[in-house]
Design an enzyme around this catalytic site. Structure first.
Site, PDB file in Angstrom:
ATOM      1  N   GLY A 172       0.981  -1.141  -0.015  1.00 15.85           N
ATOM      2  CA  GLY A 172       0.023   0.224   0.186  1.00 15.85           C
ATOM      3  C   GLY A 172       0.757   1.215  -0.059  1.00 15.85           C
ATOM      4  N   ASP A 173       1.777   1.323   0.930  1.00 19.52           N
ATOM      5  CA  ASP A 173       2.681   2.425   1.241  1.00 19.52           C
ATOM      6  C   ASP A 173       3.617   2.494  -0.097  1.00 19.52           C
ATOM      7  OD1 ASP A 173       1.991   3.836   3.328  1.00 19.52           O
ATOM      8  OD2 ASP A 173       2.847   1.970   4.530  1.00 19.52           O
TER       9      ASP A 173
END
Length: 429
Positions: A172-173
């Site tokens: 996600g990051d």
């Protein structure tokens, strides 16, 4: 002869107001490419990842050390008028600012792009959020695993009969970071044509949707909810990890010709003519039956045997390496992907380098991730503050007065040869 520095972004100034991983990974990448990045941190504790451990290496967690090299650290309270004034002095000559303030927060209102663009029309601002600038979830906070769950990745990851699991990497990051880098560099290119900066946004949620790729188009075409396949592929068979006598390894067959080679190498050429397996479409349909046949053969010999045999036949295959094996791998060494840099508290520090080369040269890991406030005095002096003003602004944090100044935009080189020397002076934290 000294190897020329690889610095396509030399001369670009970046103010990093972000924290955790997505924003810092963007700014580290820009720094790797030669930009002068100043990381602004709160005086009390700094970036939260400094304490995300164990493991620690020196005063900071290894999590922080992974995303902050080649930067300078200055400590300021962004909620104070004095801290905000110092940031505005930075922005006056900056090209890029990166932030991940929560939408609607005090800092998001204080450093909003509409006002900043009026004062600094050439500024490119990258804002990274959990769910994007619009929609019912825009104000929701979110860490990497929240994005992996909310955007579907966890529903696709894990064994079919097991629970959903997150990816081993912070996808996600890191997905948001990679799209953020593309956004920033594209905005800088456009600024060369227009003379104006712009507001660039991405989010953990959006980036995960963009990375769905074939999962998305498959669902759009069929309307069927996909399930977890473990290491399997939704559109290719055999294309997954298989058990051998002493562990698992991966076979990746991307076409019918490779499948025939695989069958011949395994002593079962007849499988390639079996109508259930003759084409990839057939193999996907009869995935379970084919995998049962493969596993009944592969389990009789060790991983090394199958890798050697199948490689000799041109079938894509590899053992599943652990990280210690990866970092000791001759391929990793040949690519120069692990570099060492001198850290003021721990000495030689290994880092995974930037994964793109320019003219055959890889950007170097020039400086270690900074200790908290390591460059506060230098940066504030560059902004025109006197020593007395710096002392008041830093509240007597003498650690920030230690160490030689590093001129902005310069590209200090890592120590030449040998093991970097460990510095022994103590820096108050």
């Amino acid at each position: 002869m000294t190897e020329p520095a690889v610095a396509p972004l030399a001369g670009i100034k970046v103010v990093d107001l972000s924290k955790i991983l997505a924003g810092p990974y963007v700014t580290m990448s820009l720094a790797d490419l030669g930009a002068d990045v100043v990381k602004v941190e709160h005086p009390e504790g700094g970036d939260p990842t400094r304490s995300w451990g164990p493991p620690f290496n020196g005063p900071d967690a290894t999590y922080y050390l992974a995303a902050n090299r080649n930067k300078r650290s200055v400590t300021l309270d962004l909620k104070s008028p004095e801290g905000q004034e110092a940031v505005h002095r930075m922005l006056a000559s900056a090209d890029v600012v990166v932030e991940n303030f929560r939408p609607g927060s005090t800092l998001a209102r204080t450093f909003n792009y509409q006002e900043l663009s009026e004062r600094y029309p050439r500024l490119v601002l990258l804002h990274i959020s959990a769910f994007g600038d619009h929609g019912p979830l825009r104000d929701e906070p979110g860490y990497d695993m929240v994005a992996q769950a909310a955007a579907g990745l966890m529903s696709l990851t894990g064994e079919p009969d097991g629970p959903p699991v997150k990816a081993g990497y912070a996808m996600g990051d890191l997905g948001a970071a990679l799209f953020g880098i593309i956004g920033v560099t594209s905005a800088l290119v456009e600024r060369e044509r227009t003379g104006r900066g712009q507001y660039v946004t991405t989010s953990l949620y959006e980036s995960q949707l963009a990375l769905h790729i074939n999962w998305a188009t498959g669902y759009f075409a069929t309307g069927q909810r996909p399930g977890r396949l473990g290491s399997g592929h939704p559109s290719l068979v055999p294309y997954q990890a298989y058990p051998a006598a002493d562990g698992h390894f991966v076979i990746a067959v991307g076409n019918d010709g490779l499948f025939r080679r695989l069958c011949t190498a395994l002593g079962h050429a007849e499988w390639a003519d079996d109508p259930r397996f003759a084409t990839n479409r057939d193999r996907v349909t009869h995935r379970t039956a084919l995998n049962a046949k493969l596993e009944s053969v592969l389990v009789d010999q060790p991983v090394a045997h199958w890798c050697d045999l199948l490689k000799s036949e041109g079938v894509p295959v590899t053992p599943i390496r652990t990280l210690d094996e990866v970092y000791d791998c001759p391929q990793t060494e040949a690519l120069g992907m692990v570099q060492k840099v001198d850290h003021p508290d721990v000495g030689a520090l290994r880092q995974v380098a930037f994964p793109v080369t320019f003219r055959g040269l890889r950007p170097s890991v020039r400086t270690a991730p900074p200790t908290l406030g390591q460059h506060s005095h230098d940066v504030l002096a560059e902004l025109g503050y006197s020593d007395a003003e710096i002392g008041r602004l830093l509240g007597g944090r003498l650690a920030d007065l230690c160490g030689p100044a590093t001129p902005p935009g310069t590209l200090p080189q890592p120590p030449a040869g040998g093991t970097p020397t460990r510095r022994t002076e103590q820096r108050p934290k």
